[in-house]
Design a protein around this motif. Structure first.
Motif, PDB file in Angstrom:
ATOM      1  N   CYS A  88       0.924  -1.386   0.364  1.00 11.85           N
ATOM      2  CA  CYS A  88      -0.201   0.294   0.134  1.00 11.85           C
ATOM      3  C   CYS A  88       0.873   1.172  -0.235  1.00 11.85           C
ATOM      4  O   CYS A  88       0.416   2.244   0.178  1.00 11.85           O
ATOM      5  CB  CYS A  88      -1.006   0.292   0.818  1.00 11.85           C
ATOM      6  N   GLY A  89       2.692   1.459  -0.043  1.00  9.52           N
ATOM      7  CA  GLY A  89       2.933   2.787  -0.271  1.00  9.52           C
ATOM      8  C   GLY A  89       3.106   3.243  -1.730  1.00  9.52           C
ATOM      9  O   GLY A  89       2.535   3.162  -2.215  1.00  9.52           O
ATOM     10  N   GLU A  90       3.927   4.188  -1.339  1.00 13.17           N
ATOM     11  CA  GLU A  90       3.606   4.530  -2.715  1.00 13.17           C
ATOM     12  C   GLU A  90       4.054   4.086  -4.414  1.00 13.17           C
ATOM     13  O   GLU A  90       4.268   4.165  -5.047  1.00 13.17           O
ATOM     14  CB  GLU A  90       3.920   6.368  -3.026  1.00 13.17           C
ATOM     15  N   ARG A  91       5.689   3.196  -3.496  1.00  8.35           N
ATOM     16  CA  ARG A  91       6.163   2.557  -4.354  1.00  8.35           C
ATOM     17  C   ARG A  91       6.309   1.074  -4.333  1.00  8.35           C
ATOM     18  O   ARG A  91       6.058   1.170  -2.300  1.00  8.35           O
ATOM     19  CB  ARG A  91       7.287   3.128  -4.809  1.00  8.35           C
ATOM     20  N   THR A  92       6.597   0.255  -4.145  1.00  7.84           N
ATOM     21  CA  THR A  92       6.917  -0.633  -4.052  1.00  7.84           C
ATOM     22  C   THR A  92       7.717  -1.418  -4.945  1.00  7.84           C
ATOM     23  O   THR A  92       8.138  -1.289  -6.010  1.00  7.84           O
ATOM     24  CB  THR A  92       5.594  -2.069  -5.066  1.00  7.84           C
ATOM     25  N   SER A 114      16.410   4.780 -10.325  1.00  6.11           N
ATOM     26  CA  SER A 114      14.988   3.675 -10.764  1.00  6.11           C
ATOM     27  C   SER A 114      14.337   5.245 -10.940  1.00  6.11           C
ATOM     28  O   SER A 114      13.927   5.481 -10.060  1.00  6.11           O
ATOM     29  CB  SER A 114      13.948   3.176 -10.553  1.00  6.11           C
ATOM     30  N   PRO A 115      13.500   5.399 -11.862  1.00  2.39           N
ATOM     31  CA  PRO A 115      12.652   6.726 -12.123  1.00  2.39           C
ATOM     32  C   PRO A 115      11.391   6.431 -11.830  1.00  2.39           C
ATOM     33  O   PRO A 115      10.880   5.245 -11.907  1.00  2.39           O
ATOM     34  CB  PRO A 115      12.256   6.310 -13.972  1.00  2.39           C
ATOM     35  N   ALA A 116      11.484   7.859 -11.110  1.00  9.23           N
ATOM     36  CA  ALA A 116       9.710   7.244 -10.170  1.00  9.23           C
ATOM     37  C   ALA A 116       8.270   7.043 -11.131  1.00  9.23           C
ATOM     38  O   ALA A 116       7.795   6.448  -9.888  1.00  9.23           O
ATOM     39  CB  ALA A 116       9.435   8.864  -9.393  1.00  9.23           C
ATOM     40  N   ASP A 117       8.714   7.409 -11.852  1.00  7.35           N
ATOM     41  CA  ASP A 117       7.211   7.164 -12.686  1.00  7.35           C
ATOM     42  C   ASP A 117       7.252   5.263 -13.182  1.00  7.35           C
ATOM     43  O   ASP A 117       6.065   5.690 -14.401  1.00  7.35           O
ATOM     44  CB  ASP A 117       6.866   8.473 -13.392  1.00  7.35           C
ATOM     45  N   ALA A 118       8.007   4.749 -13.628  1.00 10.99           N
ATOM     46  CA  ALA A 118       8.288   3.342 -13.980  1.00 10.99           C
ATOM     47  C   ALA A 118       7.160   2.517 -13.114  1.00 10.99           C
ATOM     48  O   ALA A 118       7.075   2.051 -11.997  1.00 10.99           O
ATOM     49  CB  ALA A 118       9.867   3.276 -13.697  1.00 10.99           C
ATOM     50  N   CYS A 119       6.560   1.689 -14.278  1.00 14.36           N
ATOM     51  CA  CYS A 119       5.918   0.710 -13.764  1.00 14.36           C
ATOM     52  C   CYS A 119       6.693  -0.314 -13.307  1.00 14.36           C
ATOM     53  O   CYS A 119       6.372  -1.367 -12.382  1.00 14.36           O
ATOM     54  CB  CYS A 119       4.783   0.219 -14.857  1.00 14.36           C
ATOM     55  N   ALA A 120       8.002  -1.145 -13.393  1.00 18.03           N
ATOM     56  CA  ALA A 120       8.028  -2.100 -13.755  1.00 18.03           C
ATOM     57  C   ALA A 120      10.249  -1.532 -13.716  1.00 18.03           C
ATOM     58  O   ALA A 120      10.217  -0.835 -14.849  1.00 18.03           O
ATOM     59  CB  ALA A 120       7.960  -3.041 -13.744  1.00 18.03           C
ATOM     60  N   VAL A 121      10.936  -1.462 -13.295  1.00 18.78           N
ATOM     61  CA  VAL A 121      12.362  -1.866 -13.383  1.00 18.78           C
ATOM     62  C   VAL A 121      12.902  -3.533 -13.476  1.00 18.78           C
ATOM     63  O   VAL A 121      12.395  -4.120 -11.867  1.00 18.78           O
ATOM     64  CB  VAL A 121      13.150  -0.613 -12.491  1.00 18.78           C
ATOM     65  N   TYR A 122      13.903  -3.530 -13.739  1.00 15.55           N
ATOM     66  CA  TYR A 122      14.719  -4.801 -13.119  1.00 15.55           C
ATOM     67  C   TYR A 122      16.326  -4.661 -13.523  1.00 15.55           C
ATOM     68  O   TYR A 122      16.229  -4.275 -14.753  1.00 15.55           O
ATOM     69  CB  TYR A 122      14.088  -5.849 -14.396  1.00 15.55           C
ATOM     70  N   PRO A 123      17.095  -5.183 -12.512  1.00 15.06           N
ATOM     71  CA  PRO A 123      18.156  -5.567 -12.946  1.00 15.06           C
ATOM     72  C   PRO A 123      19.411  -5.655 -13.982  1.00 15.06           C
ATOM     73  O   PRO A 123      18.985  -7.262 -13.412  1.00 15.06           O
ATOM     74  CB  PRO A 123      19.023  -5.237 -11.578  1.00 15.06           C
ATOM     75  N   ILE A 124      19.756  -5.655 -14.607  1.00 19.79           N
ATOM     76  CA  ILE A 124      20.646  -6.196 -15.326  1.00 19.79           C
ATOM     77  C   ILE A 124      21.958  -5.886 -15.570  1.00 19.79           C
ATOM     78  O   ILE A 124      22.401  -4.544 -15.789  1.00 19.79           O
ATOM     79  CB  ILE A 124      19.762  -6.114 -16.601  1.00 19.79           C
TER      80      ILE A 124
END
Length: 138
Positions: A88-92, A114-124
């Protein structure tokens, strides 16, 4: 603030379960700490993480000491969805529980990049970056 969700329902094959004394991956002990303890220690060291939700078997409830614990579902996909619904936080941030080398610094670095507006990020990482960090790893 950020919620962290951790899935911890993975099981080991019989031969590894016999070796480690448990069939639950999250309860495998390395250097005196279980994998779930290592993951939660890293997440608790991230100042932006306000709350941690763990989804896993009853056997890890006491070890996990999460802010919210959800008993595992029938599949990994269902576990992930249950954890995300509890966030329930602003980001997860999502973590698996079987990452023995995760650190607070790594998680903080990922969040900073990670961009604040990204729906998802994944480290590669490239092979060279991995080899530099873990020179003797396979």
């Amino acid at each position: 603030m950020i919620d962290a969700v951790v899935t911890a329902g993975g099981r080991l094959p019989h031969e590894l379960a016999a070796r480690f004394g448990t069939d639950v991956k999250a309860l495998v002990s390395i250097g005196g700490l279980t994998l779930i303890e290592r993951t939660l220690t890293a997440l608790r060291g991230v100042s932006a993480v306000a709350r941690i939700v763990v989804v896993g078997p009853e056997a890890i409830r006491d070890v996990a000491r999460a802010d919210d614990f959800i008993v595992e579902r029938a599949t990994g996909e269902e576990n992930l969805l249950a954890a995300l619904h509890a966030a329930c936080g602003e980001r997860t941030i999502f973590c698996a529980s079987d990452m023995p080398f995760v650190s607070s610094e790594a998680v903080t670095g990922l969040l900073k990049r990670s961009p604040a507006d990204a729906c998802a990020v994944y480290p590669i990482f490239t092979r060279d970056e991995f080899d530099a960090a873990y020179p003797k790893a396979r």
